[in-house]
Design a protein around this motif. Structure first.
Motif, mmCIF file in Angstrom:
data_model
loop_
_atom_site.group_PDB
_atom_site.id
_atom_site.type_symbol
_atom_site.label_atom_id
_atom_site.label_comp_id
_atom_site.label_asym_id
_atom_site.label_seq_id
_atom_site.Cartn_x
_atom_site.Cartn_y
_atom_site.Cartn_z
ATOM 1 N N LEU A 38 43.066 39.583 37.332
ATOM 2 C CA LEU A 38 43.150 38.438 38.234
ATOM 3 C C LEU A 38 42.879 38.864 39.675
ATOM 4 O O LEU A 38 43.146 40.013 40.054
ATOM 5 C CB LEU A 38 44.541 37.808 38.169
ATOM 6 N N PRO A 39 42.389 37.932 40.499
ATOM 7 C CA PRO A 39 42.274 38.230 41.936
ATOM 8 C C PRO A 39 43.666 38.400 42.550
ATOM 9 O O PRO A 39 44.662 37.885 42.032
ATOM 10 C CB PRO A 39 41.581 36.979 42.498
ATOM 11 N N ASP A 40 43.727 39.122 43.643
ATOM 12 C CA ASP A 40 44.993 39.319 44.348
ATOM 13 C C ASP A 40 45.681 37.984 44.615
ATOM 14 O O ASP A 40 45.050 37.016 45.051
ATOM 15 C CB ASP A 40 44.761 40.032 45.685
ATOM 16 N N LYS A 41 46.993 37.916 44.329
ATOM 17 C CA LYS A 41 47.861 36.780 44.625
ATOM 18 C C LYS A 41 47.536 35.526 43.807
ATOM 19 O O LYS A 41 48.143 34.474 44.026
ATOM 20 C CB LYS A 41 47.818 36.440 46.119
ATOM 21 N N ALA A 42 46.601 35.616 42.867
ATOM 22 C CA ALA A 42 46.275 34.447 42.041
ATOM 23 C C ALA A 42 47.333 34.256 40.964
ATOM 24 O O ALA A 42 47.913 35.224 40.459
ATOM 25 C CB ALA A 42 44.907 34.623 41.399
ATOM 26 N N GLU A 43 47.587 32.999 40.622
ATOM 27 C CA GLU A 43 48.527 32.700 39.554
ATOM 28 C C GLU A 43 47.861 32.880 38.195
ATOM 29 O O GLU A 43 46.646 32.754 38.069
ATOM 30 C CB GLU A 43 49.044 31.259 39.686
ATOM 31 N N PRO A 45 46.464 31.779 34.923
ATOM 32 C CA PRO A 45 45.985 30.460 34.466
ATOM 33 C C PRO A 45 46.793 29.941 33.279
ATOM 34 O O PRO A 45 47.231 30.712 32.423
ATOM 35 C CB PRO A 45 44.524 30.743 34.056
ATOM 36 N N ARG A 57 45.841 43.076 38.888
ATOM 37 C CA ARG A 57 45.336 42.314 40.036
ATOM 38 C C ARG A 57 44.453 43.220 40.889
ATOM 39 O O ARG A 57 44.816 44.360 41.189
ATOM 40 C CB ARG A 57 46.494 41.750 40.861
ATOM 41 N N ASP A 76 38.145 32.748 38.268
ATOM 42 C CA ASP A 76 39.607 32.722 38.235
ATOM 43 C C ASP A 76 40.216 33.913 37.514
ATOM 44 O O ASP A 76 41.350 34.296 37.796
ATOM 45 C CB ASP A 76 40.087 31.439 37.554
ATOM 46 N N ALA A 77 39.497 34.461 36.545
ATOM 47 C CA ALA A 77 40.065 35.552 35.747
ATOM 48 C C ALA A 77 38.965 36.247 34.964
ATOM 49 O O ALA A 77 37.906 35.680 34.703
ATOM 50 C CB ALA A 77 41.119 35.011 34.785
#
Length: 261
Positions: A38-43, A45, A57, A76-77
């Motif tokens: 995942l990208p940094d700080k992303a929730e 999915p 991350r 997103d992922a």
């Protein structure tokens, strides 16, 4: 999508969710996703929070490098997925075709389909219309190619895919008394008769196990399928000679799908 050993990189989020939903529906307890990136700080999915034990991350530079995309604005992922055991290659020594497909009533055979978008679309249609599996003849592109997976929306993970030679298709025919059909437009110089795809034709095959062969975009059917299959064409208005293989394949797969199964 790319390979890392026996793991594939699934870039598209929709495909990852589709694969995970399918695996959950099997209720076999197998874990297909090795890692979710995942990208940094992303929730995390929705739908993927319980699909993997490992979450990593990274910054957008690493995301772009892994995905192979020019921009990661809508990314997103990235999922690292194990290649499913339902995909395998057979060699000339492997003639035990009883283990290739769990069910054998409808098998799609692809002959030299090189465009990953077309191959992925055909896999997606095969799943949608409840075909039992796909057999890849030489010359087909990788069903886990990034573009093929994106076009298939994860269908590469959802049905048995076997790669081999025409000899293996003949083994299927002999073992299960399968009828061999091939999509082919009628034209001058063709020595074999070509049947027209029609409701009555399809109804006559409803209880008969069959292999449907679709040829490549450029050169069509190879020599063996052209010789050994019953040829079937799609009626078209005007002077069009042929349809795109994924479009024609969708029509064949829908009209020839098994009824009441």
């Amino acid at each position: 999508m790319k390979f890392i050993g026996k793991v594939a990189i699934v870039v598209e989020l929709k495909s990852s969710k589709e694969i995970c939903r399918f695996r959950e529906s099997l209720q076999d307890g197998s874990v297909l996703m090795d890692c979710l990136i995942l990208p940094d700080k992303a929730e995390i999915p929705d739908g993927l929070d319980k699909s993997t034990a490992s979450i990593v991350r990274v910054n957008f530079v690493v995301m772009r490098k892994l995905s192979g995309l020019q921009t990661t604005d809508s990314l997103d992922a990235i999922a690292l997925m194990k290649i499913p055991p339902s995909f395998f290659n057979v060699d000339d020594e492997q003639k035990n075709c009883q283990k290739w497909f769990p069910s054998i009533h409808r098998i799609l055979v692809l002959d030299g389909i090189q465009d990953p978008g077309n191959l992925g679309t055909l896999l997606r249609s095969a799943v949608a219309f409840r075909w039992d599996g796909v057999f890849l003849l030489p010359g087909c592109c990788d069903p886990f190619n990034e573009k093929a997976l994106r076009a298939s929306r994860g269908a590469s993970f959802q049905l048995p895919i076997v790669s081999g030679s025409w000899n293996h298709v003949e083994s299927l025919k002999e073992e299960f008394q399968m009828k061999l059909l091939a999509g082919h437009q009628e034209h001058e110089g063709l020595v074999k008769p070509v049947c027209l795809l029609s409701p009555s034709f399809c109804d006559s095959l409803s209880d008969i196990p069959l292999c449907l062969v679709l040829g490549s975009e450029g050169s069509g059917l190879s020599e063996k399928p052209l010789q050994e299959c019953e040829l079937v064409s799609i009626a078209m208005a005007g002077e069009y000679e042929s349809l795109n293989v994924s479009v024609a394949g969708g029509i064949f797969l829908y009209t020839l799908q098994a009824k009441n199964r």
